[in-house]
Design a protein around this motif. Structure first.
Motif, mmCIF file in Angstrom:
data_model
loop_
_atom_site.group_PDB
_atom_site.id
_atom_site.type_symbol
_atom_site.label_atom_id
_atom_site.label_comp_id
_atom_site.label_asym_id
_atom_site.label_seq_id
_atom_site.Cartn_x
_atom_site.Cartn_y
_atom_site.Cartn_z
ATOM 1 N N UNK A 109 4.005 -2.479 2.503
ATOM 2 C CA UNK A 109 3.070 -1.151 1.916
ATOM 3 C C UNK A 109 1.746 -1.863 1.489
ATOM 4 N N UNK A 110 1.541 -2.934 1.122
ATOM 5 C CA UNK A 110 0.294 -3.217 0.945
ATOM 6 C C UNK A 110 -0.461 -3.439 2.351
ATOM 7 N N UNK A 111 -0.063 -4.025 3.396
ATOM 8 C CA UNK A 111 -0.892 -4.093 4.528
ATOM 9 C C UNK A 111 -1.049 -2.407 4.948
ATOM 10 N N UNK A 112 -0.288 -1.682 4.897
ATOM 11 C CA UNK A 112 -0.626 -0.170 5.284
ATOM 12 C C UNK A 112 -1.725 0.192 4.423
ATOM 13 N N UNK A 113 -1.753 -0.223 3.096
ATOM 14 C CA UNK A 113 -2.872 0.412 2.234
ATOM 15 C C UNK A 113 -4.148 -0.378 2.720
ATOM 16 N N UNK A 114 -4.120 -1.396 3.055
ATOM 17 C CA UNK A 114 -5.280 -2.316 3.598
ATOM 18 C C UNK A 114 -6.009 -1.290 4.823
ATOM 19 N N UNK A 115 -5.063 -1.142 5.610
ATOM 20 C CA UNK A 115 -5.449 -0.324 6.807
ATOM 21 C C UNK A 115 -6.241 0.806 6.340
ATOM 22 N N UNK A 116 -5.273 1.776 5.598
ATOM 23 C CA UNK A 116 -6.195 2.820 4.807
ATOM 24 C C UNK A 116 -7.269 2.708 4.125
ATOM 25 N N UNK A 120 -13.425 12.947 2.365
ATOM 26 C CA UNK A 120 -12.035 13.098 1.801
ATOM 27 C C UNK A 120 -11.149 11.837 2.512
ATOM 28 N N UNK A 121 -9.876 12.096 2.246
ATOM 29 C CA UNK A 121 -8.876 10.985 2.751
ATOM 30 C C UNK A 121 -9.185 9.739 2.254
ATOM 31 N N UNK A 122 -9.069 8.636 3.149
ATOM 32 C CA UNK A 122 -9.239 7.250 2.808
ATOM 33 C C UNK A 122 -10.554 7.016 1.932
ATOM 34 N N UNK A 123 -11.430 7.766 2.250
ATOM 35 C CA UNK A 123 -12.914 7.575 1.386
ATOM 36 C C UNK A 123 -12.908 7.641 -0.145
ATOM 37 N N UNK A 124 -11.587 8.422 -0.618
ATOM 38 C CA UNK A 124 -11.589 8.893 -1.759
ATOM 39 C C UNK A 124 -10.380 7.959 -2.662
ATOM 40 N N UNK A 125 -9.819 7.167 -1.581
ATOM 41 C CA UNK A 125 -8.748 6.191 -2.586
ATOM 42 C C UNK A 125 -9.458 5.596 -3.677
ATOM 43 N N UNK A 126 -8.631 5.392 -4.778
ATOM 44 C CA UNK A 126 -8.999 4.432 -5.833
ATOM 45 C C UNK A 126 -7.638 3.560 -6.093
ATOM 46 N N UNK A 181 1.711 -1.031 -4.223
ATOM 47 C CA UNK A 181 2.574 -0.771 -3.456
ATOM 48 C C UNK A 181 2.985 0.495 -3.342
ATOM 49 N N UNK A 182 3.077 1.484 -4.529
ATOM 50 C CA UNK A 182 3.456 2.741 -4.442
ATOM 51 C C UNK A 182 2.397 3.607 -3.531
ATOM 52 N N UNK A 183 1.160 3.299 -3.665
ATOM 53 C CA UNK A 183 0.129 3.887 -3.050
ATOM 54 C C UNK A 183 0.350 3.496 -1.593
ATOM 55 N N UNK A 184 0.742 2.309 -1.154
ATOM 56 C CA UNK A 184 0.922 1.941 0.331
ATOM 57 C C UNK A 184 2.087 2.713 0.908
ATOM 58 N N UNK A 185 3.126 2.904 0.154
ATOM 59 C CA UNK A 185 4.289 3.780 0.430
ATOM 60 C C UNK A 185 3.995 4.954 1.073
ATOM 61 N N UNK A 186 3.027 5.614 0.259
ATOM 62 C CA UNK A 186 2.462 6.851 0.318
ATOM 63 C C UNK A 186 1.792 7.228 1.645
ATOM 64 N N UNK A 187 1.272 6.191 2.076
ATOM 65 C CA UNK A 187 0.286 6.488 3.209
ATOM 66 C C UNK A 187 0.882 5.531 4.649
ATOM 67 N N UNK A 188 2.164 5.236 4.445
ATOM 68 C CA UNK A 188 2.891 4.737 5.633
ATOM 69 C C UNK A 188 3.181 5.541 6.711
#
Length: 549
Positions: A29-36, A113-119, A128-135
């Motif tokens: 999940x963290x890796x998916x979030x890092x790509x995001x 919008x999208x990844x540009x707005x991620x906090x 981890x939860x954020x990564x799961x949401x963009x998997x």
């Protein structure tokens, strides 16, 4: 968890409980979030780039983020959390830069919008939860398997190319067009309405960029260490204290060789570091004595038996076994929880561990492998090769290379090499070479039948030789007496495959199984345009290649 970026994914579909590589759901999940997060950075960096403004920090971070998520690189949640928080800070800086640049140009900034707005969430569990949401599974549910799979084809090509570009950057070679394309592609994935045609086009453009990167890395390696020359490499060990270097990074190896000179410690390569012995500026170190072991998937048993310190320089790390957990070290982007990480090429801890270990107390039987058939070496005898082909002494060239892996089905590549007629030349590169280099294939027309062209990083060598032969014979690449029988495992192989497709190479046999992210509908398109096919039986494939006895 949903991950299907490597060939050994569970049941050939996806890893959903734990990665076949050892990756946990949290790490995935963290890796998916890092790509995001890298997409968010790219949304601003791409727009700044179109305004003539480049930010070195954004360029470097984007490549590092992508390389970090390649299979078997970074398994450490704490390190990943740090990267994610750095990503958010960098994105905020780029947002301010973009607003300032727009004000100076007298234009209104776009509202992104999208990844540009991620906090980032305040804690690791929240990330981890954020990564799961963009998997990936979320996008499959929204877009369907075909479009999501094509998006991942682009992402994996970008990851592989980023790995190669990181190697080149460490040696001082960069190309702004590479950074610009990576950020453009990540932006397109974040913002554009996906379609099959648009994503296939982006895949081929990723292949074009991969060719640029492979050439860049080739120039970086040869510029730093000279053109490889055919070199017999001891496949074994001698008495004495020892350090084993695995991965791909030649810069790490060079710095270690400098720091171990005069210490009495012998340095050995492992896995894809084997081709290092062919480079003049590395082979000059007398204590670079040989190669120990085989491909990456055998490391747990081989490292356990190695009586010295171990340095893992790039991807391919597996969970360390207890027998060597206290004497393995990582460098660069590689990380495993609890493993000591080497920063800034300070190898004092590695050297201390090697001196404290037993070292080898005997010498192994003498066996050598001839490495170093880089494109410069092969093209140096091009006239002889061309004469042998025209005279009928050499009938065919077969490239058997790519990644190795654990499945028994990969014995196909050994069986293919053995079954090929004596008037064929076998080219190999990548850790797939370990499926064939133990075979004595003899010679043809005064040349070794087996030509080891290097790491997967050296794929440009095979491309350059093929293009040179194509020009010499006055035919297209697909009309050469050349077959490509490729084994794949992770994302660097995807970058190489896309590079070959960009060059118009057809009839590639790929195995041991096709990528799970390439759906039947997408495969149909690739077959229609490039005749990509899965490997079959050795007997059937030899018949299809016109090489049956």
């Amino acid at each position: 968890m949903f991950c299907y970026q490597c060939e050994q994914t569970t049941r050939g579909t996806a890893c959903t409980t734990q990665g076949a590589c050892g990756k946990t759901p949290d790490t995935a999940a963290l890796q998916d979030l890092l790509v995001h997060a890298a997409q968010g950075i790219s949304q601003y960096a791409h727009r700044l780039g179109k305004m003539g403004i480049r930010r070195n920090a954004a360029d470097a971070f984007t490549l590092d983020a992508l390389f970090t998520t390649v299979t078997n690189v970074n398994f450490d949640p704490d390190r990943l959390e740090g990267l994610l928080r750095n990503a958010a800070a960098l994105r905020d800086t780029l947002r301010a830069d973009y607003a300032q640049a727009c004000a100076a140009a007298g234009q209104a900034p776009e509202a992104l919008s999208g990844p540009a707005t991620w906090e980032p969430a305040p804690d690791l569990a929240g990330l981890v939860a954020q990564g799961q949401a963009v998997g990936i599974d979320t996008r499959i549910a929204a877009l369907g398997a075909d479009l999501a799979g094509l998006q991942e084809l682009v992402v994996y090509g970008l990851k592989g190319a980023a790995a190669y570009a990181c190697h080149a950057r460490l040696l001082g070679r960069e190309d702004e067009s590479v950074y610009a394309f990576v950020q453009e592609a990540l932006t397109a994935l974040a913002e554009d309405e996906p379609s099959v045609d648009a994503l296939l086009s982006l895949s081929l453009r990723t292949g074009a960029m991969s060719v640029t990167v492979l050439a860049l890395l080739d120039g970086a390696n040869t510029g730093a260490y000279g053109h490889p020359v055919p070199t017999p490499v001891l496949m074994g060990h001698v008495r004495g204290k020892a350090i084993l270097v695995s991965g791909h990074d030649l810069k790490d190896l060079e710095e270690l060789l400098k720091q171990t000179e005069g210490t009495g410690i012998n340095v050995y390569t492992h896995g894809e570091m084997l081709p290092a012995h062919g480079y003049p500026e590395l082979k000059k170190y007398a204590h670079l004595v040989g190669h120990y072991g085989g491909a990456w998937q055998r490391q747990r048993s081989e490292f356990d038996a190695f009586p010295g310190a171990i340095l893992m320089t790039t991807n391919c790390i597996q969970q360390p076994a207890p027998g060597y957990a206290d004497r393995i070290f990582t460098s660069g982007l590689v990380a495993w929880p609890g493993v000591t990480h080497i920063a800034d090429h300070d190898y004092a801890p590695v050297i201390q561990a090697a001196l404290a270990a037993d070292g080898f107390t005997d010498e192994s039987p003498v066996r050598h492998h001839l490495a170093g058939f880089h494109h410069d070496a092969v093209l140096g005898v091009a006239d002889k090769v061309i004469e042998a082909v025209k005279g009928g002494a050499i009938r065919h060239f077969t490239l058997i290379g790519g990644c190795d892996g654990a499945e028994g089905a990969r014995s196909y590549y050994t069986d293919m090499a053995v079954a090929l007629p004596q008037d064929t030349v076998v080219l190999t590169l990548g850790c797939g070479k370990f499926r064939v280099i133990d075979q004595d294939l003899g010679t043809v027309a005064g040349l070794p039948r087996l030509l080891d062209m290097g790491q997967c990083n050296d794929s440009y060598s095979a491309v350059k030789v093929a293009l040179a032969l194509s020009e010499a014979f006055g035919v297209g690449v697909n009309d050469l007496p050349l077959s490509l029988v490729i084994s794949w495992y992770e994302q660097k192989a995807v970058a190489v495959l896309l590079a070959l497709l960009h060059l118009g190479v057809k009839n590639i046999r790929l195995g041991p199984k096709l990528p799970a992210f390439v759906t039947p509908a997408v495969l149909k398109v690739l077959v229609e345009h490039y005749n990509i096919m899965p490997i079959g039986t050795v007997e059937d494939d030899l018949k299809a290649m016109g090489l049956a006895a």
